[in-house]
Design a protein around this motif. Structure first.
Motif, PDB file in Angstrom:
ATOM      1  N   ASN A 127       1.079  28.164  34.818  1.00  0.00           N
ATOM      2  CA  ASN A 127       2.302  27.721  34.858  1.00  0.00           C
ATOM      3  C   ASN A 127       2.941  28.838  35.848  1.00  0.00           C
ATOM      4  N   ILE A 128       4.268  28.656  36.004  1.00  0.00           N
ATOM      5  CA  ILE A 128       5.004  29.484  36.825  1.00  0.00           C
ATOM      6  C   ILE A 128       4.892  30.911  36.403  1.00  0.00           C
ATOM      7  N   ALA A 129       5.309  31.066  34.994  1.00  0.00           N
ATOM      8  CA  ALA A 129       5.406  32.559  34.278  1.00  0.00           C
ATOM      9  C   ALA A 129       3.911  33.128  34.648  1.00  0.00           C
ATOM     10  N   THR A 130       2.868  32.419  34.257  1.00  0.00           N
ATOM     11  CA  THR A 130       1.589  33.112  34.541  1.00  0.00           C
ATOM     12  C   THR A 130       1.095  33.221  35.788  1.00  0.00           C
ATOM     13  N   LEU A 131       1.676  32.678  36.888  1.00  0.00           N
ATOM     14  CA  LEU A 131       1.506  32.747  38.125  1.00  0.00           C
ATOM     15  C   LEU A 131       1.994  34.109  38.511  1.00  0.00           C
ATOM     16  N   PHE A 132       3.062  34.539  37.969  1.00  0.00           N
ATOM     17  CA  PHE A 132       3.731  35.793  38.298  1.00  0.00           C
ATOM     18  C   PHE A 132       3.063  36.846  37.754  1.00  0.00           C
ATOM     19  N   GLU A 133       2.473  36.643  36.468  1.00  0.00           N
ATOM     20  CA  GLU A 133       1.690  37.547  35.875  1.00  0.00           C
ATOM     21  C   GLU A 133       0.440  37.926  36.626  1.00  0.00           C
TER      22      GLU A 133
ATOM     23  N   LYS B  27     -11.405  42.641  44.616  1.00  0.00           N
ATOM     24  CA  LYS B  27     -12.633  42.973  43.833  1.00  0.00           C
ATOM     25  C   LYS B  27     -12.522  42.923  42.374  1.00  0.00           C
ATOM     26  N   LYS B  28     -11.852  41.995  41.760  1.00  0.00           N
ATOM     27  CA  LYS B  28     -11.633  41.802  40.469  1.00  0.00           C
ATOM     28  C   LYS B  28     -12.209  40.481  40.002  1.00  0.00           C
ATOM     29  N   THR B  29     -12.530  40.550  38.707  1.00  0.00           N
ATOM     30  CA  THR B  29     -13.398  39.115  38.308  1.00  0.00           C
ATOM     31  C   THR B  29     -12.466  38.361  37.579  1.00  0.00           C
ATOM     32  N   ASN B  30     -13.041  37.121  37.142  1.00  0.00           N
ATOM     33  CA  ASN B  30     -12.341  36.058  36.230  1.00  0.00           C
ATOM     34  C   ASN B  30     -12.368  36.842  34.820  1.00  0.00           C
ATOM     35  N   LYS B  31     -13.328  37.527  34.238  1.00  0.00           N
ATOM     36  CA  LYS B  31     -13.136  38.042  33.095  1.00  0.00           C
ATOM     37  C   LYS B  31     -11.967  39.150  33.001  1.00  0.00           C
ATOM     38  N   GLU B  32     -11.813  39.891  34.036  1.00  0.00           N
ATOM     39  CA  GLU B  32     -10.803  40.948  33.872  1.00  0.00           C
ATOM     40  C   GLU B  32      -9.459  40.381  33.877  1.00  0.00           C
ATOM     41  N   LEU B  33      -9.259  39.253  34.748  1.00  0.00           N
ATOM     42  CA  LEU B  33      -8.003  38.485  34.597  1.00  0.00           C
ATOM     43  C   LEU B  33      -7.595  37.948  33.289  1.00  0.00           C
ATOM     44  N   ALA B  34      -8.711  37.307  32.565  1.00  0.00           N
ATOM     45  CA  ALA B  34      -8.813  36.615  31.339  1.00  0.00           C
ATOM     46  C   ALA B  34      -8.118  37.366  30.357  1.00  0.00           C
ATOM     47  N   LYS B  35      -8.848  38.854  30.537  1.00  0.00           N
ATOM     48  CA  LYS B  35      -8.759  39.927  29.438  1.00  0.00           C
ATOM     49  C   LYS B  35      -7.057  40.196  29.710  1.00  0.00           C
ATOM     50  N   HIS B  36      -6.883  40.670  30.952  1.00  0.00           N
ATOM     51  CA  HIS B  36      -5.440  41.057  31.132  1.00  0.00           C
ATOM     52  C   HIS B  36      -4.131  40.073  30.732  1.00  0.00           C
ATOM     53  N   LEU B  37      -4.631  38.716  31.050  1.00  0.00           N
ATOM     54  CA  LEU B  37      -3.840  37.697  30.229  1.00  0.00           C
ATOM     55  C   LEU B  37      -3.836  37.242  28.994  1.00  0.00           C
ATOM     56  N   LYS B  38      -4.898  37.438  28.175  1.00  0.00           N
ATOM     57  CA  LYS B  38      -5.225  37.182  27.052  1.00  0.00           C
ATOM     58  C   LYS B  38      -5.485  35.891  26.939  1.00  0.00           C
ATOM     59  N   VAL B  39      -6.339  35.291  27.862  1.00  0.00           N
ATOM     60  CA  VAL B  39      -6.768  33.704  27.743  1.00  0.00           C
ATOM     61  C   VAL B  39      -8.116  33.832  27.829  1.00  0.00           C
ATOM     62  N   ARG B  40      -8.629  32.593  27.687  1.00  0.00           N
ATOM     63  CA  ARG B  40     -10.226  32.437  27.714  1.00  0.00           C
ATOM     64  C   ARG B  40     -10.551  32.348  29.327  1.00  0.00           C
ATOM     65  N   PRO B  41     -11.819  32.994  29.429  1.00  0.00           N
ATOM     66  CA  PRO B  41     -12.407  32.983  30.615  1.00  0.00           C
ATOM     67  C   PRO B  41     -12.445  31.656  31.353  1.00  0.00           C
ATOM     68  N   GLY B  42     -12.750  30.737  30.547  1.00  0.00           N
ATOM     69  CA  GLY B  42     -12.746  29.206  30.935  1.00  0.00           C
ATOM     70  C   GLY B  42     -11.468  28.734  31.525  1.00  0.00           C
ATOM     71  N   THR B  43     -10.354  29.319  31.169  1.00  0.00           N
ATOM     72  CA  THR B  43      -9.131  29.038  31.494  1.00  0.00           C
ATOM     73  C   THR B  43      -8.866  29.435  32.782  1.00  0.00           C
ATOM     74  N   VAL B  44      -9.319  30.777  33.187  1.00  0.00           N
ATOM     75  CA  VAL B  44      -9.417  31.190  34.438  1.00  0.00           C
ATOM     76  C   VAL B  44     -10.248  30.553  35.318  1.00  0.00           C
TER      77      VAL B  44
END
Length: 67
Positions: free
Chosen positions: A45-51, A17-34
């Motif tokens: 990348n692998i490091a991001t996959l772990f995050e 029950k999480k959104t793309n925007k929440e994940l993008a904000k957490h990772l500090k990437v653009r929502p379009g990337t997610v």
């Protein structure tokens, strides 16, 4: 030719029950990337996959599609 799926990020986001925007904000990437990760147009990348796994409180293996 069918698009190959490599990850289950979209599915796990929905399960948790999480959104793309929440994940993008957490990772500090653009929502379009997610969004591109969720549609398997590109892969994190692998490091991001772990995050991502840490954010969703799952094992990395749960984010990947088995062969």
């Amino acid at each position: 030719m069918a698009k190959r799926e490599y990850n289950r990020i979209k599915v796990v986001l929905a399960e948790k029950k999480k959104t793309n925007k929440e994940l993008a904000k957490h990772l500090k990437v653009r929502p379009g990337t997610v969004s591109r990760w969720c549609t398997n147009d590109s892969q994190p990348n692998i490091a991001t996959l772990f995050e991502i796994a840490k954010f969703l409180d799952v094992k990395v293996a749960q984010l990947l599609v088995e062969n």
